[in-house]
Scaffold this motif. Structure first.
Motif, PDB file in Angstrom:
ATOM      1  N   ASP A 164      -5.180  11.162   1.729  1.00 52.21           N
ATOM      2  CA  ASP A 164      -5.038  10.715   3.049  1.00 52.21           C
ATOM      3  C   ASP A 164      -6.389   9.914   3.632  1.00 52.21           C
ATOM      4  O   ASP A 164      -5.948   8.669   4.462  1.00 52.21           O
ATOM      5  CB  ASP A 164      -4.977  11.844   3.942  1.00 52.21           C
ATOM      6  CG  ASP A 164      -3.368  12.489   3.846  1.00 52.21           C
ATOM      7  OD1 ASP A 164      -2.786  11.765   3.177  1.00 52.21           O
ATOM      8  OD2 ASP A 164      -3.196  13.525   4.364  1.00 52.21           O
ATOM      9  N   ARG A 203       3.942   7.109   4.490  1.00 50.44           N
ATOM     10  CA  ARG A 203       2.884   8.236   3.949  1.00 50.44           C
ATOM     11  C   ARG A 203       3.476   9.472   4.533  1.00 50.44           C
ATOM     12  O   ARG A 203       3.070  10.711   4.197  1.00 50.44           O
ATOM     13  CB  ARG A 203       1.522   7.757   4.836  1.00 50.44           C
ATOM     14  CG  ARG A 203       0.451   8.493   4.227  1.00 50.44           C
ATOM     15  CD  ARG A 203       0.189   8.284   2.851  1.00 50.44           C
ATOM     16  NE  ARG A 203      -0.825   8.999   2.218  1.00 50.44           N
ATOM     17  CZ  ARG A 203      -1.376   8.938   1.138  1.00 50.44           C
ATOM     18  NH1 ARG A 203      -0.888   8.088   0.105  1.00 50.44           N
ATOM     19  NH2 ARG A 203      -2.277   9.753   0.528  1.00 50.44           N
ATOM     20  N   TRP A 213      -7.977   2.363   3.835  1.00 54.13           N
ATOM     21  CA  TRP A 213      -7.484   1.026   3.349  1.00 54.13           C
ATOM     22  C   TRP A 213      -6.336   0.455   4.669  1.00 54.13           C
ATOM     23  O   TRP A 213      -6.641  -0.835   4.871  1.00 54.13           O
ATOM     24  CB  TRP A 213      -6.514   1.237   2.302  1.00 54.13           C
ATOM     25  CG  TRP A 213      -5.475   0.115   1.930  1.00 54.13           C
ATOM     26  CD1 TRP A 213      -4.274  -0.067   2.515  1.00 54.13           C
ATOM     27  CD2 TRP A 213      -5.579  -0.864   1.124  1.00 54.13           C
ATOM     28  NE1 TRP A 213      -3.511  -1.243   2.228  1.00 54.13           N
ATOM     29  CE2 TRP A 213      -4.513  -1.811   1.316  1.00 54.13           C
ATOM     30  CE3 TRP A 213      -6.681  -1.222   0.489  1.00 54.13           C
ATOM     31  CZ2 TRP A 213      -4.534  -2.759   0.410  1.00 54.13           C
ATOM     32  CZ3 TRP A 213      -6.563  -2.414  -0.539  1.00 54.13           C
ATOM     33  CH2 TRP A 213      -5.492  -3.236  -0.306  1.00 54.13           C
ATOM     34  N   ALA A 225       4.479   1.364   6.505  1.00 55.21           N
ATOM     35  CA  ALA A 225       3.441   2.121   5.785  1.00 55.21           C
ATOM     36  C   ALA A 225       3.047   3.500   6.298  1.00 55.21           C
ATOM     37  O   ALA A 225       2.996   4.392   5.712  1.00 55.21           O
ATOM     38  CB  ALA A 225       2.151   1.257   5.774  1.00 55.21           C
ATOM     39  N   GLU A 240      -8.454   8.091   1.964  1.00 57.42           N
ATOM     40  CA  GLU A 240      -8.396   6.780   1.073  1.00 57.42           C
ATOM     41  C   GLU A 240      -7.372   5.911   1.699  1.00 57.42           C
ATOM     42  O   GLU A 240      -7.878   4.482   2.120  1.00 57.42           O
ATOM     43  CB  GLU A 240      -8.453   7.021  -0.188  1.00 57.42           C
ATOM     44  CG  GLU A 240      -9.340   7.455  -0.907  1.00 57.42           C
ATOM     45  CD  GLU A 240      -8.963   7.889  -2.251  1.00 57.42           C
ATOM     46  OE1 GLU A 240      -9.982   7.626  -3.155  1.00 57.42           O
ATOM     47  OE2 GLU A 240      -7.903   8.142  -2.805  1.00 57.42           O
ATOM     48  N   TYR A 241      -6.199   6.396   2.111  1.00 58.66           N
ATOM     49  CA  TYR A 241      -5.058   5.610   2.597  1.00 58.66           C
ATOM     50  C   TYR A 241      -5.468   5.126   4.131  1.00 58.66           C
ATOM     51  O   TYR A 241      -5.363   3.983   4.502  1.00 58.66           O
ATOM     52  CB  TYR A 241      -3.928   6.440   2.884  1.00 58.66           C
ATOM     53  CG  TYR A 241      -2.515   5.542   2.784  1.00 58.66           C
ATOM     54  CD1 TYR A 241      -2.520   4.267   1.969  1.00 58.66           C
ATOM     55  CD2 TYR A 241      -1.799   5.489   4.000  1.00 58.66           C
ATOM     56  CE1 TYR A 241      -1.240   3.724   1.959  1.00 58.66           C
ATOM     57  CE2 TYR A 241      -0.728   4.862   4.218  1.00 58.66           C
ATOM     58  CZ  TYR A 241      -0.589   3.830   3.374  1.00 58.66           C
ATOM     59  OH  TYR A 241       0.650   3.037   3.400  1.00 58.66           O
ATOM     60  N   SER A 295       0.742  -1.171   0.055  1.00 57.16           N
ATOM     61  CA  SER A 295      -0.053  -0.062  -0.043  1.00 57.16           C
ATOM     62  C   SER A 295       0.866   1.214   0.012  1.00 57.16           C
ATOM     63  O   SER A 295       0.281   2.257  -0.221  1.00 57.16           O
ATOM     64  CB  SER A 295      -0.908  -0.047   1.274  1.00 57.16           C
ATOM     65  OG  SER A 295      -0.144   0.221   2.372  1.00 57.16           O
ATOM     66  N   THR A 296       2.124   1.153   0.457  1.00 60.69           N
ATOM     67  CA  THR A 296       3.000   2.257   0.343  1.00 60.69           C
ATOM     68  C   THR A 296       3.033   2.857  -1.186  1.00 60.69           C
ATOM     69  O   THR A 296       3.615   4.142  -1.034  1.00 60.69           O
ATOM     70  CB  THR A 296       4.392   1.954   0.979  1.00 60.69           C
ATOM     71  OG1 THR A 296       4.802   0.983   0.121  1.00 60.69           O
ATOM     72  CG2 THR A 296       4.303   1.356   2.474  1.00 60.69           C
ATOM     73  N   ALA A 353       0.728   3.045  -3.292  1.00 56.37           N
ATOM     74  CA  ALA A 353      -0.643   3.560  -3.952  1.00 56.37           C
ATOM     75  C   ALA A 353      -0.693   4.992  -3.824  1.00 56.37           C
ATOM     76  O   ALA A 353      -0.231   5.590  -3.003  1.00 56.37           O
ATOM     77  CB  ALA A 353      -1.655   3.095  -2.864  1.00 56.37           C
ATOM     78  N   GLU A 354      -1.522   5.398  -4.822  1.00 58.63           N
ATOM     79  CA  GLU A 354      -1.875   6.952  -5.116  1.00 58.63           C
ATOM     80  C   GLU A 354      -2.986   7.182  -4.536  1.00 58.63           C
ATOM     81  O   GLU A 354      -3.953   7.316  -5.218  1.00 58.63           O
ATOM     82  CB  GLU A 354      -1.402   7.213  -6.597  1.00 58.63           C
ATOM     83  CG  GLU A 354      -0.206   7.061  -7.219  1.00 58.63           C
ATOM     84  CD  GLU A 354       0.798   8.033  -6.624  1.00 58.63           C
ATOM     85  OE1 GLU A 354       0.548   9.186  -6.627  1.00 58.63           O
ATOM     86  OE2 GLU A 354       1.918   7.767  -6.376  1.00 58.63           O
ATOM     87  N   TRP A 355      -3.275   7.416  -3.206  1.00 55.53           N
ATOM     88  CA  TRP A 355      -4.523   7.814  -2.740  1.00 55.53           C
ATOM     89  C   TRP A 355      -4.395   8.849  -1.826  1.00 55.53           C
ATOM     90  O   TRP A 355      -3.222   9.565  -1.347  1.00 55.53           O
ATOM     91  CB  TRP A 355      -4.891   6.729  -1.623  1.00 55.53           C
ATOM     92  CG  TRP A 355      -5.005   5.319  -2.234  1.00 55.53           C
ATOM     93  CD1 TRP A 355      -5.726   5.138  -3.685  1.00 55.53           C
ATOM     94  CD2 TRP A 355      -4.868   4.026  -1.764  1.00 55.53           C
ATOM     95  NE1 TRP A 355      -5.771   3.744  -4.052  1.00 55.53           N
ATOM     96  CE2 TRP A 355      -5.217   2.979  -2.725  1.00 55.53           C
ATOM     97  CE3 TRP A 355      -4.311   3.459  -0.637  1.00 55.53           C
ATOM     98  CZ2 TRP A 355      -5.406   1.785  -2.638  1.00 55.53           C
ATOM     99  CZ3 TRP A 355      -4.184   2.095  -0.323  1.00 55.53           C
ATOM    100  CH2 TRP A 355      -4.541   1.251  -1.375  1.00 55.53           C
TER     101      TRP A 355
END
Length: 604
Positions: free
Chosen positions: A488, A602, A494, A598, A490-491, A481-482, A484-486
């Protein structure tokens, strides 16, 4: 004018008869020397009538019948392409192989003469005469005897020249492979007929060695046109792909043009899923070139990735091809995309947020989740054992043998699997698919049937086995997940889902009397998820002085608290202090590192 005949043959029955005749030939062949010796020894006293002459005639009858029947079956299979069993019927273009070869030589002579005149005039009219001569091939090239004789008469040089001259006259702007529009025209014209002739002759084993060498010497666009316009044999397609993918990038005459050669190769593999599956499994270097992010981005053909995704779908979807081959294909795909220096992630090419390749891989990945989870769980167990030994623990916990992945999955590095997930999760739709499939995987374990303090070793071992695999898969997804283009929010969503994934099982398979009411369970998990999200967003927004490690520790502890509460409310009873400590230590070992990383990546 050659006249064919209407034929109906059951290929399976014909193949059986051919094998039976081969057995008869073998018996006759082994009997004949002894019989000849006996006749010679008996001389005038030999009482038999026909002697070995009858045996010779019988052997040749079997042999010629085999050849004729095989020719008819091969022709029918190409004329009526189908996977169905039973009788195939069609009107054969020729009555026998001799007739087919004679017609082929005549047609080849006409084409050669027209090509010679075209070389003299180089006009549109002279080229039209070449195409007119080649039109005689229609309805004939499915016959392997005709096709082989035609190619033998033309030779590899003239064969390639016909392709090149067609491209110069009918697709002049296609300098690095035919576009789909040009390929359609080619398929309906001279190149399509020649490609079908090559497929008929090559797949039936009728071509000489000079044609096999053509794979090494023919220009890339001619090879890809050949495999795109007609279904070539898996052997030839694979040879062509290996050769093409090992050629230097600047070996094409126009290396900066859009690379439709790659697209046409991918489409050829999409039409032959079993060949692509074996190619992925047995040729990791060349497969890696096709999958390479730089190859995809630099091709100049956006449709290439779509064609590649189509080919991957056919090769990797559940139950396709051979199980063992499909598994090795998956491993090589994961190793390629998830390699340490993969440009799919963290490279100079940017991200892949709308990747058809990612979506196809995620769609088909569910059956191999367990192998990936076992790899991560076993790695963690091995690390825990080594650390315990280093710390001088008297009875260090041995890695449970039931966690270890079986071959060939035991060769896959979990770090590669994590990066592979990261590459896929750059696409938001793919990330959601992976999370939903992961939840399904955990729920299918029936983990709620067991309890850490079940009487006997099986129940407790099963609980820790399943929880280790669930936590391991969650850890892999967290690591991925690190990338992923989301946003904050959305992250945070997840991460909360990932943390709760090993928990959301508790009342799935316990007796109804002990179940948490569905709405009550959902409400409880939603409340916990909201608390987890708040802790995560507070960290990312800088609203807490705690560092990533401290926040991760609190999140994992909350996960374990929820698991203990779920077990109790599902009717299993509470856990002892020792059992709670064991559960907490195991969860920390599985998830703390991935979750901390992770959060660090972020940023807080």
């Amino acid at each position: 004018m050659f006249m064919g005949e209407f034929v109906g043959i059951d290929p399976l029955g014909a193949d059986k008869l051919i094998r039976q005749m081969e057995t008869g030939k073998d018996v006759l062949g082994r009997t004949r020397p002894g019989l000849e010796s006996a006749i010679a020894e008996a001389g005038a006293d030999w009482a038999g009538r026909a002697g070995v002459t009858a045996m010779h005639r019988t052997w040749w009858f079997f042999h010629e019948s085999q050849q004729d029947l095989k020719w008819r079956v091969d022709t029918l299979k190409r004329m009526v392409p189908t996977q169905q069993k039973g009788m195939l019927t069609a009107t054969m273009p020729f009555s026998n192989q001799t007739e087919a070869a004679q017609a082929a030589k005549k047609d080849a002579a006409a084409i050669t003469e027209a090509l010679k005149r075209h070389d003299e005039h180089l006009s549109g009219q002279s080229w039209a005469e070449v195409e007119k001569a080649a039109a005689a091939l229609k309805g004939r090239v499915d016959d392997p005897a005709y096709a082989a004789a035609l190619l033998a008469a033309l030779g590899p040089t003239a064969f390639q020249k016909l392709f090149r001259d067609w491209m110069n006259n009918r697709a002049a702007g296609n300098r690095r492979g035919l576009t789909p529009e040009s390929a359609k025209r080619a398929g309906d014209g001279l190149p399509g007929l020649l490609a079908k002739a090559f497929a008929s002759a090559e797949s039936s084993g009728r071509l000489g060695t000079e044609w096999q060498k053509m794979v090494e010497t023919a220009p890339s666009d001619i090879l890809t046109t050949l495999v795109k316009l007609a279904p070539q044999s898996s052997t030839f397609l694979t040879k062509a792909a290996i050769n093409l993918l090992n050629r230097p990038p600047n070996s094409d005459a126009f290396p900066t043009d859009a690379n439709w050669n790659l697209y046409n190769l991918a489409k050829a593999f999409a039409a032959n899923p079993e060949a692509f599956q074996r190619f992925l499994a047995e040729h990791p270097k060349e497969a890696g070139t096709m999958l390479d992010a730089y190859t995809i981005r630099s091709s100049g053909v956006p449709a290439y990735e779509e064609a590649l995704a189509e080919a991957l779908d056919g090769a990797l979807k559940p139950k396709s091809g051979v199980d063992e081959v499909r598994e090795r294909a998956w491993i090589n795909v994961i190793n390629s995309i998830g390699s340490e220096h993969s440009l799919w992630i963290g490279g100079s090419l940017g991200t892949f947020p709308n990747s058809p390749v990612s979506r196809v891989l995620a769609k088909n990945i569910r059956p191999i989740f367990d192998n990936l989870a076992r790899g991560q769980a076993d790695k963690r167990a091995q690390e825990a054992y080594k650390q315990a030994v280093a710390d001088g623990v008297e009875n260090p916990p041995l890695p449970p043998p039931y966690l270890a992945p079986r071959a060939p999955w035991n060769t896959l590095d979990p770090a590669v699997s994590a990066r592979f997930f990261g590459a896929l999760m750059q696409d938001p739709a793919t990330a959601k698919t992976l999370m939903n499939l992961a939840k399904e995987y955990v729920q299918d374990m029936d983990m709620g049937r067991f309890h850490p303090s079940d009487q006997g070793n099986y129940g407790a071992a099963a609980f820790y086995n399943y929880s280790a695999r669930a936590g391991a898969l969650s850890s892999l997804l967290l690591s991925g997940s690190t990338y992923a283009e989301w946003s904050d929010d959305e992250y945070a969503e997840w991460l909360a889902d990932s943390i709760l994934m090993p928990v959301d099982f508790a009342d799935e398979f316990v007796p109804d009397v002990g179940k948490i009411p569905g709405t009550g369970k959902a409400k409880m998990l939603d409340e916990i998820k909201d608390r987890l999200k708040k802790m995560i967003t507070d960290y990312m927004d800088g609203k807490t002085p705690d560092d990533a490690g401290t926040v991760a520790n609190r999140l994992v502890n909350m996960q374990v608290d929820v698991m203990i509460k779920s077990l109790k409310e599902a009717g299993h009873g509470g856990l002892t202090s020792d059992e709670q400590a064991t559960l907490r230590d195991a969860a920390m070992g599985r998830m703390l590192g991935a979750l901390t990383n992770a959060l660090k990546v972020r940023g807080g």
